[in-house]
Design an enzyme around this catalytic site. Sequence first.
Site, PDB file in Angstrom:
ATOM      1  N   CYS A 156     -64.218  17.634  58.888  1.00  9.05           N
ATOM      2  CA  CYS A 156     -63.493  19.166  58.596  1.00  9.05           C
ATOM      3  C   CYS A 156     -62.284  19.074  58.353  1.00  9.05           C
ATOM      4  O   CYS A 156     -61.681  20.510  57.483  1.00  9.05           O
ATOM      5  CB  CYS A 156     -64.304  20.140  59.369  1.00  9.05           C
ATOM      6  SG  CYS A 156     -65.888  20.375  59.715  1.00  9.05           S
TER       7      CYS A 156
HETATM    8  N1  COA Z   1     -81.748  31.212  66.771  1.00  9.44           N
HETATM    9  C1  COA Z   1     -82.395  31.982  67.820  1.00  9.44           C
HETATM   10  N2  COA Z   1     -81.901  31.680  69.286  1.00  9.44           N
HETATM   11  C2  COA Z   1     -81.225  30.497  69.182  1.00  9.44           C
HETATM   12  C3  COA Z   1     -81.081  30.278  67.598  1.00  9.44           C
HETATM   13  C4  COA Z   1     -81.727  30.145  67.002  1.00  9.44           C
HETATM   14  N3  COA Z   1     -81.556  29.530  65.658  1.00  9.44           N
HETATM   15  N4  COA Z   1     -80.406  28.612  68.268  1.00  9.44           N
HETATM   16  C5  COA Z   1     -80.221  28.805  70.201  1.00  9.44           C
HETATM   17  N5  COA Z   1     -80.688  29.925  70.100  1.00  9.44           N
HETATM   18  C6  COA Z   1     -80.755  29.769  71.499  1.00  9.44           C
HETATM   19  C7  COA Z   1     -80.654  28.764  72.467  1.00  9.44           C
HETATM   20  O1  COA Z   1     -81.796  28.242  72.800  1.00  9.44           O
HETATM   21  C8  COA Z   1     -79.831  29.836  73.596  1.00  9.44           C
HETATM   22  O2  COA Z   1     -81.074  30.704  74.313  1.00  9.44           O
HETATM   23  P1  COA Z   1     -81.088  30.164  75.717  1.00  9.44           P
HETATM   24  O3  COA Z   1     -79.873  30.608  76.193  1.00  9.44           O
HETATM   25  O4  COA Z   1     -82.233  31.139  76.244  1.00  9.44           O
HETATM   26  O5  COA Z   1     -80.918  28.916  76.707  1.00  9.44           O
HETATM   27  C9  COA Z   1     -79.025  30.364  72.928  1.00  9.44           C
HETATM   28  O6  COA Z   1     -79.839  30.722  71.463  1.00  9.44           O
HETATM   29  C10 COA Z   1     -77.827  29.895  72.754  1.00  9.44           C
HETATM   30  O7  COA Z   1     -77.645  28.976  72.245  1.00  9.44           O
HETATM   31  P2  COA Z   1     -76.406  28.015  72.306  1.00  9.44           P
HETATM   32  O8  COA Z   1     -76.755  26.819  71.557  1.00  9.44           O
HETATM   33  O9  COA Z   1     -75.664  28.052  73.426  1.00  9.44           O
HETATM   34  O10 COA Z   1     -75.713  28.607  71.256  1.00  9.44           O
HETATM   35  P3  COA Z   1     -73.997  28.969  71.256  1.00  9.44           P
HETATM   36  O11 COA Z   1     -73.717  30.774  70.840  1.00  9.44           O
HETATM   37  O12 COA Z   1     -73.352  28.319  71.834  1.00  9.44           O
HETATM   38  O13 COA Z   1     -73.943  29.676  69.077  1.00  9.44           O
HETATM   39  C11 COA Z   1     -73.186  27.681  68.111  1.00  9.44           C
HETATM   40  C12 COA Z   1     -74.222  27.526  68.618  1.00  9.44           C
HETATM   41  C13 COA Z   1     -73.299  26.203  67.232  1.00  9.44           C
HETATM   42  C14 COA Z   1     -73.091  29.005  66.758  1.00  9.44           C
HETATM   43  C15 COA Z   1     -71.542  28.006  68.634  1.00  9.44           C
HETATM   44  O14 COA Z   1     -71.748  26.965  69.401  1.00  9.44           O
HETATM   45  C16 COA Z   1     -70.042  27.440  68.021  1.00  9.44           C
HETATM   46  O15 COA Z   1     -69.890  28.162  66.818  1.00  9.44           O
HETATM   47  N6  COA Z   1     -69.515  25.877  68.324  1.00  9.44           N
HETATM   48  C17 COA Z   1     -68.846  26.110  67.212  1.00  9.44           C
HETATM   49  C18 COA Z   1     -68.696  24.526  66.991  1.00  9.44           C
HETATM   50  C19 COA Z   1     -68.823  24.722  65.459  1.00  9.44           C
HETATM   51  O16 COA Z   1     -69.552  25.718  64.966  1.00  9.44           O
HETATM   52  N7  COA Z   1     -68.799  23.382  65.119  1.00  9.44           N
HETATM   53  C20 COA Z   1     -68.918  23.046  63.074  1.00  9.44           C
HETATM   54  C21 COA Z   1     -68.426  21.996  63.288  1.00  9.44           C
HETATM   55  S1  COA Z   1     -66.720  21.775  63.080  1.00  9.44           S
END
Ligand code: COA
Length: 373
Positions: A156
């Site tokens: 990125c």
């Molecule tokens: N739809 C509904 N629920 C979902 C889901 C989806 N597509 N994907 C995950 N969930 C659920 C999970 O099962 C989890 O449920 P639980 O708490 O009951 O276990 C909950 O949502 C949280 O999941 P998690 O993966 O921890 O979500 P998050 O809040 O961390 O968000 C990202 C995920 C990827 C958006 C976030 O971590 C992020 O943006 N990180 C930054 C890194 C990035 O974007 N990198 C890209 C490359 S630079």
Amino acid sequence: MPIPVISATGLFTPADSISNTELVDSFNTYVAQHNAEHAAAIAAGEVLALEPSSVEFIEKASGIRARYVLAKAPILDPAVMAPRWDERPNEQISVLAEIGVAAARDALARAGRDAKDVDAVICACSNLQRAYPAIAIEIQDALGIDGFGFDMNVACSSATFGIQTAADFIRAGNAKSVLVVNPEICSGHLNWRDRDSHFIFGDVATAILVEAQDIAPAQHWELLGTKLKTVFSNNIRNNFGFLNRATPETAGARDKLFVQEGRKVFKEVVPMVATMIAEQMERFALAPADIRRLWLHQANAGMNRLIAGRVLGHEATEDESPTVLDTYANTSSAGSIIAFHLNSDDLQHGDTGVICSFGAGYSAGTVFVRKAA
Ligand code: COA
């Protein structure tokens, strides 16, 4: 010593976009089909049932509402869920070069620059479609540039690393006009069947024309300075390569496409990037009030809110830290350049801003710019 500046930027946006509703409908159809097909094994506890995705989660967790893609129909087809098109013969321009050329032509037109006066092409992106010949040389050939070209990949952060590389060529007198091109077909490295990440990426191409100030158009951006940083991390990986032949359809191939520990990335990268920008502000004796705009990498709205807040000392407005995530999603190296390209015309002479990238590696880059005219 020649002084490097940004003469212009360019953008190519694919015609088709996928909304979160379309994406989730397709994903949930796949989930329902998978669970029905494996109903007996799921009931016996041998196979885990897949969970559905949701529009609400995607918008809340990422700020993404839609993404542009080069091949909408196969991505949304629950039986395929990947970009597909006919393989092109060697005589035809590659897809990656084609979109790179479109963005490059836009940048050249905005700068009023004839391609024959460009010396070098750097194709800086995450998702190169082949090993060689370099995509940059193909772009160079399509544009009729007499000089040299090469590919580089810093995930990125490829665009900011490309800008510093081009600027150093100009300072050293090895080139006067360098095209940094960022074609990103992120849809090809995304696992559209992975609930945790299927919503993250989109396709696009950007270009940045970095030139010696004495040949640049009056409407250019001075480069106050650039800073690059890498710190090894396994938290964002794609293990696809020439030593393996796994495809997304092959069991166990999950790591041959994009995988991440999203929470860890969030926690570790926010402080790394905020500190880096703050250190550079100190280097250039800039206070938060001196920063007119931040064009941050577009990965996650929450990450950008936190980084911008730490840098500016208050919650950033859309004007101070514009987002293009809602329509473009994460487009890897191109994200901060799209934000800059679409949100910089209104800045006035003397206004200072920061283009900032961050991502896999980890890698991060800052480019402090000041509007010249
Ligand atoms: N739809 C509904 N629920 C979902 C889901 C989806 N597509 N994907 C995950 N969930 C659920 C999970 O099962 C989890 O449920 P639980 O708490 O009951 O276990 C909950 O949502 C949280 O999941 P998690 O993966 O921890 O979500 P998050 O809040 O961390 O968000 C990202 C995920 C990827 C958006 C976030 O971590 C992020 O943006 N990180 C930054 C890194 C990035 O974007 N990198 C890209 C490359 S630079």
